[in-house]
Design an enzyme around this catalytic site. Structure first.
Site, PDB file in Angstrom:
ATOM      1  N   ARG A 142      -3.943 -10.213   4.506  1.00 43.44           N
ATOM      2  CA  ARG A 142      -4.392 -11.526   4.994  1.00 43.44           C
ATOM      3  C   ARG A 142      -3.243 -12.435   5.439  1.00 43.44           C
ATOM      4  O   ARG A 142      -3.488 -13.484   6.038  1.00 43.44           O
ATOM      5  CB  ARG A 142      -5.242 -12.233   3.939  1.00 43.44           C
ATOM      6  CG  ARG A 142      -6.606 -11.578   3.714  1.00 43.44           C
ATOM      7  CD  ARG A 142      -7.505 -12.413   2.822  1.00 43.44           C
ATOM      8  NE  ARG A 142      -8.885 -11.908   2.815  1.00 43.44           N
ATOM      9  CZ  ARG A 142      -9.400 -11.107   1.874  1.00 43.44           C
ATOM     10  NH1 ARG A 142      -8.653 -10.738   0.857  1.00 43.44           N
ATOM     11  NH2 ARG A 142     -10.660 -10.700   1.956  1.00 43.44           N
ATOM     12  N   GLU A 171      -1.064  -4.735  -8.430  1.00 40.60           N
ATOM     13  CA  GLU A 171      -1.301  -5.797  -9.411  1.00 40.60           C
ATOM     14  C   GLU A 171      -1.518  -7.161  -8.751  1.00 40.60           C
ATOM     15  O   GLU A 171      -1.776  -8.129  -9.444  1.00 40.60           O
ATOM     16  CB  GLU A 171      -0.141  -5.863 -10.414  1.00 40.60           C
ATOM     17  CG  GLU A 171      -0.136  -4.678 -11.362  1.00 40.60           C
ATOM     18  CD  GLU A 171       1.026  -4.672 -12.332  1.00 40.60           C
ATOM     19  OE1 GLU A 171       1.871  -5.604 -12.298  1.00 40.60           O
ATOM     20  OE2 GLU A 171       1.120  -3.707 -13.120  1.00 40.60           O
ATOM     21  N   LYS A 172      -1.385  -7.236  -7.429  1.00 42.93           N
ATOM     22  CA  LYS A 172      -1.670  -8.530  -6.807  1.00 42.93           C
ATOM     23  C   LYS A 172      -3.117  -8.933  -7.080  1.00 42.93           C
ATOM     24  O   LYS A 172      -3.390 -10.078  -7.435  1.00 42.93           O
ATOM     25  CB  LYS A 172      -1.396  -8.518  -5.302  1.00 42.93           C
ATOM     26  CG  LYS A 172      -1.508  -9.941  -4.733  1.00 42.93           C
ATOM     27  CD  LYS A 172      -0.958 -10.062  -3.352  1.00 42.93           C
ATOM     28  CE  LYS A 172      -1.930  -9.510  -2.338  1.00 42.93           C
ATOM     29  NZ  LYS A 172      -3.202 -10.278  -2.294  1.00 42.93           N
ATOM     30  N   VAL A 186       4.403  -6.071  -4.519  1.00 43.46           N
ATOM     31  CA  VAL A 186       5.534  -5.943  -3.590  1.00 43.46           C
ATOM     32  C   VAL A 186       5.626  -7.250  -2.799  1.00 43.46           C
ATOM     33  O   VAL A 186       4.618  -7.763  -2.311  1.00 43.46           O
ATOM     34  CB  VAL A 186       5.336  -4.742  -2.636  1.00 43.46           C
ATOM     35  CG1 VAL A 186       6.477  -4.647  -1.633  1.00 43.46           C
ATOM     36  CG2 VAL A 186       5.224  -3.448  -3.450  1.00 43.46           C
ATOM     37  N   HIS A 206       0.835  -1.209   0.000  1.00 43.50           N
ATOM     38  CA  HIS A 206       0.000   0.000   0.000  1.00 43.50           C
ATOM     39  C   HIS A 206       0.869   1.259   0.000  1.00 43.50           C
ATOM     40  O   HIS A 206       0.601   2.214  -0.728  1.00 43.50           O
ATOM     41  CB  HIS A 206      -0.876   0.048   1.262  1.00 43.50           C
ATOM     42  CG  HIS A 206      -1.888  -1.044   1.390  1.00 43.50           C
ATOM     43  ND1 HIS A 206      -1.776  -2.047   2.330  1.00 43.50           N
ATOM     44  CD2 HIS A 206      -3.038  -1.297   0.708  1.00 43.50           C
ATOM     45  CE1 HIS A 206      -2.831  -2.853   2.234  1.00 43.50           C
ATOM     46  NE2 HIS A 206      -3.599  -2.441   1.258  1.00 43.50           N
TER      47      HIS A 206
END
Lengths: 283, 283
Positions: free
Chosen positions: A187, A148-149, A176, A37
């Protein structure tokens, strides 16, 4: 750092910034910030005069039995971290401010949301597109940053923005990872230390797929077989999906002849993790 | 009068007007303008510095077998009429500009769209909300004007704007009628002279309902029975619906104890006409 909880106050502030000719960037989050983030926020800073993060654990994108209630929250720490990277304002509404009584409007992106996480989590993307649509109308950003995760989320939001002619530039940012390869996720806090070790199989299998491509393999079934073998060797790991798809249309790819998304989702106990990479054919 | 066919050109022009501090009003239309549209445009002028009309016969709000193909069109006359009432710009895109290949996003207002025209025309309101959402993002109005003849459309758009936090003021304007009571509609052109005469039963039955209210009647079933009698007496007229509903939630009303929508739809031959009024209890 200005903290704004009301929709109308946020819109008025956005109008004021826009009236002063300032460019606004939005980083939408569900809080419990990690370095992924913060990288988005630092990147946002290079695109705009004002960086706004939203912190909202959006109930409509969680299905029944999913982890809405136990999703990790630490607002004070989020504010501290975001302040350190120079975020100007946090928009953090209550659920009742976003979905007041009588609420009944939803945005549906109908095709790119069908496979992958859309198949495993019915209604998830409808919740995502609806809240992002609202956030764009509330924060009025010129540019919005997404990691993009959540690759399918990024594809879906790009599609919504294009289809509904929303005048917002949507930028993705690479995943990242921890130094051992684990993709950062709020999570990850759910994982036991054994599960965390097993979770490395996600990034290992992505690297293995890239190696296969480098050595000339182009057949999807062969690549996916190897990926599944790696994941299945994890004793507490259950594969939700492992698929090769076109990175924009998300249509299935049987032979790799251009950039191709390798998308993974697994359960480790009750924790669901996702990871992905775009495989590139060597030049 | 500026005529704009491209989405990006319209957005740039809107940005320029907003940058100059000008207030923009939008009057969305499907063209074939009548005095009802022109009244909306004149009213829009009192709320804004710039009045934009859109002219777009939106394919996604017509069902299979409906009148999309034969819907009346006369763009040159529309431009002439709009110029006379001082409209500044017309946004009139081709269908492919609004729905390019790969298009797949829709806005759904889920409850107020269920009864009345939503029941008779499945998918209609999804088409309406989607195109209006797009038009708001393209023209970037401060205020948008809609006629009350399409009362359920107005309720639905107000709901979408509120739910999605769109920063647009939605204003309705009373139905404009011919001197004999017929509500103006582009579809009136379909009527034979006999059908046009029969169509007066719509406004007659609305007046009769108001008379019953004035005389103390409050029971919905009694009022609707009388309304249906009047409509059924038309020899070429078939009732689609005649209902009493709450003017915001569109929930059914069995006893009139406040402002109540009386909404009518009939077929005259293959032509579908709608009309309505809000019944008020005398003070």
């Amino acid at each position: 750092m200005r903290i704004i909880e009301s929709v109308s106050e946020m819109q008025q502030q956005a109008d004021m910034w826009r009236g002063e000719g300032k460019r606004i960037a939005l980083v939408p989050t569900m809080g419990y910030l990690h370095a992924g983030h913060l990288t988005l926020m630092q990147k946002a800073r290079t695109h705009a005069d004002i960086v706004v993060m939203s912190v909202f654990v959006n109930p409509t994108q969680f299905g029944p039995g999913e982890d809405f209630e136990r999703y990790p929250r630490d607002f004070e720490n989020d504010i501290r971290l975001a302040t350190e990277v120079g975020v100007d304002a946090a928009f953090s509404p209550e659920a009742a401010e976003m979905y007041p009584e009588g609420y009944q409007t939803y945005v549906d992106v109908t095709r790119v949301t069908l496979p992958l996480c859309g198949k495993s989590r019915p209604g998830h993307f409808r919740g995502v597109t609806t809240v992002v649509n609202k956030l764009f109308n509330i924060v009025k950003p010129h540019v919005a940053m997404f990691g993009e995760k959540d690759f399918q989320q990024l594809v879906t939001i790009r599609r919504m923005v294009k289809d509904l002619n929303m005048d917002v530039e949507v930028l993705g940012h690479p995943i990242v990872r921890e130094s051992d390869g684990l993709a950062l996720s709020s999570r990850n806090v759910y994982l036991t230390s054994e599960q965390r070790q097993e979770a490395l199989r996600l990034s290992q299998s992505l690297r293995e797929a890239q190696t296969l491509i480098q050595s000339g393999e182009r057949r999807s079934d062969i690549i996916l077989k190897r990926v599944r073998e790696i994941l299945k060797a994890g004793k507490d790991m259950r594969i939700d999906y492992a698929e090769l798809r076109h990175p924009e249309t998300l249509e299935e790819v049987s032979r790799i002849d251009g950039p191709t998304l390798l998308a993974l989702a697994v359960f480790l106990g009750t924790t669901r993790l996702i990871d992905n990479c775009v495989l590139n054919i060597p030049q």
